[in-house]
Write an enzyme that holds these catalytic residues in place. Structure first.
Site, mmCIF file in Angstrom:
data_model
loop_
_atom_site.group_PDB
_atom_site.id
_atom_site.type_symbol
_atom_site.label_atom_id
_atom_site.label_comp_id
_atom_site.label_asym_id
_atom_site.label_seq_id
_atom_site.Cartn_x
_atom_site.Cartn_y
_atom_site.Cartn_z
ATOM 1 C CG HIS A 19 7.711 5.054 -8.321
ATOM 2 N ND1 HIS A 19 7.207 6.256 -8.755
ATOM 3 C CD2 HIS A 19 6.715 4.165 -8.493
ATOM 4 C CE1 HIS A 19 5.963 6.096 -9.158
ATOM 5 N NE2 HIS A 19 5.633 4.831 -9.017
ATOM 6 C CG ASP A 24 9.089 9.085 -9.540
ATOM 7 O OD1 ASP A 24 9.857 8.212 -9.994
ATOM 8 O OD2 ASP A 24 8.154 8.824 -8.759
ATOM 9 C CB SER A 43 3.697 4.828 -11.866
ATOM 10 O OG SER A 43 3.353 5.465 -10.679
HETATM 11 N N1 ARG Z 1 2.640 7.101 -4.495
HETATM 12 C C1 ARG Z 1 3.311 6.752 -5.710
HETATM 13 C C2 ARG Z 1 2.599 5.527 -6.337
HETATM 14 O O1 ARG Z 1 2.135 4.662 -5.922
HETATM 15 C C3 ARG Z 1 4.800 6.589 -5.621
HETATM 16 C C4 ARG Z 1 5.325 5.498 -4.748
HETATM 17 C C5 ARG Z 1 6.814 5.429 -4.639
HETATM 18 N N2 ARG Z 1 7.398 6.471 -3.825
HETATM 19 C C6 ARG Z 1 7.592 6.419 -2.457
HETATM 20 N N3 ARG Z 1 8.090 7.452 -1.827
HETATM 21 N N4 ARG Z 1 7.300 5.352 -1.744
HETATM 22 O O2 ARG Z 1 2.141 4.602 -5.920
HETATM 23 N N1 GLU Z 2 2.585 6.026 -7.993
HETATM 24 C C1 GLU Z 2 1.459 5.302 -8.571
HETATM 25 C C2 GLU Z 2 1.965 4.136 -9.420
HETATM 26 O O1 GLU Z 2 2.975 3.554 -9.081
HETATM 27 C C3 GLU Z 2 0.564 6.222 -9.313
HETATM 28 C C4 GLU Z 2 -0.211 7.002 -8.332
HETATM 29 C C5 GLU Z 2 -1.689 6.656 -8.344
HETATM 30 O O2 GLU Z 2 -2.095 5.672 -7.687
HETATM 31 O O3 GLU Z 2 -2.427 7.392 -8.983
HETATM 32 O O4 GLU Z 2 1.348 3.710 -10.353
#
Ligand code: ARG
Ligand code: GLU
Length: 758
Positions: free
Chosen positions: A91, A227, A662
């Site tokens: 991502h 990921d 991330s």
């Molecule tokens: N929650 C993770 C991070 O923030 C991954 C985001 C990307 N993935 C998704 N399915 N939208 O922020």
């Molecule tokens: N998916 C998040 C990022 O893009 C990390 C998840 C979190 O907020 O801990 O950094």
């Protein structure tokens, strides 16, 4: 209670001591690498680190920090070969993978693997930033600034000094530098960086691996997302940063992380090294309540409505589905996070905990000398007052940005405001022409991913939320009138229907014709448009009535919060404080652990390939499994990456992380890579405001799944050959210096396992 305690002062002190739940709670913290020696080394070693603080962060010799980069603006990446190979999340590389994709070469769907260096794809604009060194420059930045100076004034001086300090630090070098406030501006740190700008895409799994589980599994555990993506840093002939050139060479890092195949056990030490974006751990009860009771609910309510509409239309039309995929994902990401955050704050009783802390703080102030009373006697009351003052403006901010500007037509109409300004200011023709040209490109891009019927439904749903949610005195006249005239959903739907019917800003072709008029200096073409007539007063009111008051109160809160934090640190001299995340390099450490998401439920600390097969659903685009993966699974063809007859996919640990982490390397006690951080559990998302050792878990992609996908699924074994693998099964892990603590830890692990089994 007060009178009872005043009669028994000693008992009072004892109760206070017992009630202090405030010493940083186990594994909480995002620590400055520079201060590890002083603050954390002993604790880390006690928890299983076999290295020294100097092995993690050193200026003079290669250390772990030399294998960590900020990837682009908002992610982290790590170096995993001596030839500049970089590992981050799928991502995080998503935009680049998408850039290189076309209908014929759809790398999002099929994945991409460079089989030779020549096939590695350049990404203009993408950077990888190393931290060369950091330094406490508080003295230089704050020197001579009188106490009590206005916040705006202080800020100006601070910015000037910071720029000066940064500039002096890198004079005559190719490095870059910046200064960042820590502890709300009680301290300032200089960061010297080396920014590489030739970063090439090496490999990415198909979305059916890299985004497996999609939005359904986002923020969720148990998780099965592969990921990750791979890039390579290229450098000039001198191994220094250079703009893209086909003659650039793979960068030779000062350090690259060896990769451990030995796996993880509950209780194992883990360290996350990365660039966490933003946390607010030192808020008062009023600050927490603002998030919990005002901002989160407002933003969730608006996104709820919008996502429901997008989802309906995306299900009904493939075209809309593709057009809105990225928008939906990004709206849904924080929508879901805020819901988890509210639940977590509630469950923790976060506001009450802060109130308890404030009561204790007041008692400490009251028991102090006149200096202490003068410094902190008023601070909490003043903060409460400012939070009360700012609240209507916070609502107006959230409803304007999420609801009013959440209507794409309103946001688009507003984006043309600068053209009206240029015409009205009688700007020279070339300047206007350049601006119109830019707007033309923006317009075409915008309409490529725009469904007018969808947006009309969004307008019918979001405009009333904006009108009802914003305090009446902060609404423009125009919207106040609309609100009086439209009191039912049907009435708003009719309003939206008419608006979208009459506006010319609803398709590329007709919007371009408006731009033709603007280019001729005819602003009327836009001024007469009903979408502009709606957008302009909304934004103008926001600028005139909301922002100034909001910023003024917010400045006060910043100033008061700085003082309060100074007070907290004085009150608890024994407590180790870490500065809130601010996109600078930090170390979090903790241990591998599962958790109890709810009463009666226990989650294991890891997931496997078997779970991918359990979730597989050919009818659901989020849960497709590529044929090659099924084949390997059926043949149990796992190479050296298997454990107990399957491939480990992800694991959870107690590291304190946030957005920006991330892609961060997750490192074991010997300094070897065991995984890549990619998410947090839903039950732990309140850790941006308050950490809970029982429930906060970061989610890590197990390196063995990454290697399995690269080697077995993609057939890109040449990349694995570049890496340094250690701890292969059947071969002892690289022996660490003998350590008596190891035994102790094993006992602890056994106990934990027994607890899990119960
Ligand atoms: N929650 C993770 C991070 O923030 C991954 C985001 C990307 N993935 C998704 N399915 N939208 O922020
Ligand atoms: N998916 C998040 C990022 O893009 C990390 C998840 C979190 O907020 O801990 O950094």
């Amino acid at each position: 209670m007060t009178s009872f305690l005043s009669r028994f002062p000693r008992l009072g002190a004892l109760l206070l001591a017992l009630a202090l739940p405030l010493a940083a709670r186990a594994d909480e913290g995002m620590w400055l690498p520079l201060l590890l020696k002083q603050l954390n080394e002993a604790d880390m070693q006690q928890k299983g680190l076999k290295l020294t603080a100097e092995d993690i962060y050193s200026v003079n010799r290669g250390s772990l920090k030399d294998a960590v980069v900020q990837f682009g603006g908002g992610c982290t990446g790590e170096i995993i070969s001596n030839e500049g190979l970089l590992l981050t999340n799928h991502h995080c590389g998503y935009g680049q993978i998408q850039q290189h994709s076309s209908v014929e070469n759809d790398y999002l769907t099929k994945g991409y693997w460079a089989m030779t260096r020549g096939q590695e794809l350049p990404n203009p604009g993408l950077t990888a930033t190393f931290i060369v060194r950091m330094e406490d420059v508080t003295g230089q930045v704050l020197q001579g600034i009188p106490a009590g100076v206005a916040e705006a004034e202080r800020e100006k001086t601070v910015l000037q000094r910071s720029a000066q300090v940064a500039q002096q630090a890198v004079q005559g070098t190719h490095y870059k530098a910046f200064v960042r406030p820590m502890f709300g501006g009680n301290e300032y740190y200089l960061f010297v960086t080396e920014v590489f700008e030739d970063i090439r895409l090496v490999g990415a799994p198909p979305e059916s691996i890299g985004k497996f589980g999609g939005d359904t599994d986002n923020w969720a555990w148990p998780r099965h997302t592969g990921d990750f993506s791979l890039f390579r840093i290229y450098a000039g002939p001198d191994n220094k940063p250079a703009p893209y050139s086909k003659d650039n060479k793979p960068y030779q890092p000062r350090h690259s992380l060896p990769i451990s195949l030995a796996g993880v056990q509950p209780g194992d030490f883990t360290l996350v090294f990365g660039f966490p974006g933003r946390t607010t751990e030192y808020l008062t009860s009023w600050g927490v309540d603002e998030i919990y009771a005002v901002s989160d609910p407002a933003r969730v309510k608006v996104r709820d409505a919008k996502l429901r509409i997008l989802n309906e239309d995306m299900q009904a039309s493939d075209k809309v589905r593709i057009q809105y995929a990225a928008k939906y994902a990004s709206l849904a990401n924080y929508w879901k996070k805020w819901i988890g955050e509210m639940r977590g704050l509630k469950r923790l009783g976060a506001t009450a905990r802060k109130q308890q802390q404030e009561t204790q703080f007041r008692a400490w102030v009251a028991a102090g000398d006149p200096t202490r009373k003068a410094a902190y006697g008023q601070i909490l009351d003043q903060l409460e007052q400012q939070y009360r003052l700012v609240r209507p403006y916070v609502l107006a901010r959230d409803y304007t940005t999420e609801a009013a500007l959440g209507v794409e037509l309103v946001a688009y109409a507003n984006s043309l405001q600068n053209l009206v300004d240029l015409i009205q200011a009688k700007a020279p023709q070339p300047e206007l022409a350049t601006a119109v040209e830019k707007a033309r490109r923006g317009t075409s891009n915008f309409f490529r991913n725009y469904s007018v019927s969808t947006d009309q439904k969004v307008a019918a749903a979001l405009l009333p939320l904006y009108a009802d949610g914003t305090p009446a005195e902060l609404l423009p006249e125009y919207v106040q009138n609309l609100r009086r005239q439209h009191t039912t959903p049907a009435a708003w739907a009719r309003f939206a229907a008419e608006l979208y019917q009459r506006s010319r800003l609803t398709s590329d072709a007709s919007a371009q014709r408006v731009l033709d008029e603007l280019l001729k200096g005819n602003a009327q073409a836009l001024l007469a448009d009903p979408a502009y007539q709606l957008a302009a007063p909304i934004v103008a009111t926001y600028r005139q009535k909301v922002l100034p008051a909001y910023s003024a109160a917010q400045d006060q809160i910043t100033l008061l919060q700085r003082t309060y934090l100074a007070g907290l640190r004085q009150w608890q001299p024994e407590r180790k404080f870490y500065p809130d995340a601010n996109s600078t390099l930090r170390v979090a450490y903790g241990q591998v652990a599962g958790y109890q998401p709810a009463d009666g439920v226990q989650y294991a600390y890891y997931t496997t390939l078997d779970g991918i097969m359990e979730k597989a659903d050919p009818t659901n685009p989020e849960f497709q499994v590529p044929a090659r993966l099924v084949e390997l699974y059926n043949n149990k063809d796992y190479g050296p990456y298997a454990h107990n007859g399957t491939v480990p996919v992800a694991f959870t640990a107690t590291n304190h992380t946030t957005g920006g982490n991330s892609g961060s390397p997750v490192i074991n006690g010997r300094g070897e890579l065991i995984g890549t951080n990619f998410d947090r559990n839903w039950e732990g998302t309140m850790s941006d405001i308050m950490y809970d050792p029982d429930r906060v878990r970061n989610i890590t992609l197990d390196v063995r799944y990454m290697l399995f996908v690269v080697d077995k699924v993609a057939g890109a074994g040449h990349l694995v050959k570049e890496m340094k693998l250690v701890g292969l099964p059947g071969q002892p892990a690289e022996t660490a210096p003998a350590d008596k603590k190891i035994k102790k830890q094993k006992v602890k692990v056994k106990r934990e396992k027994a607890a899990v089994a119960q």
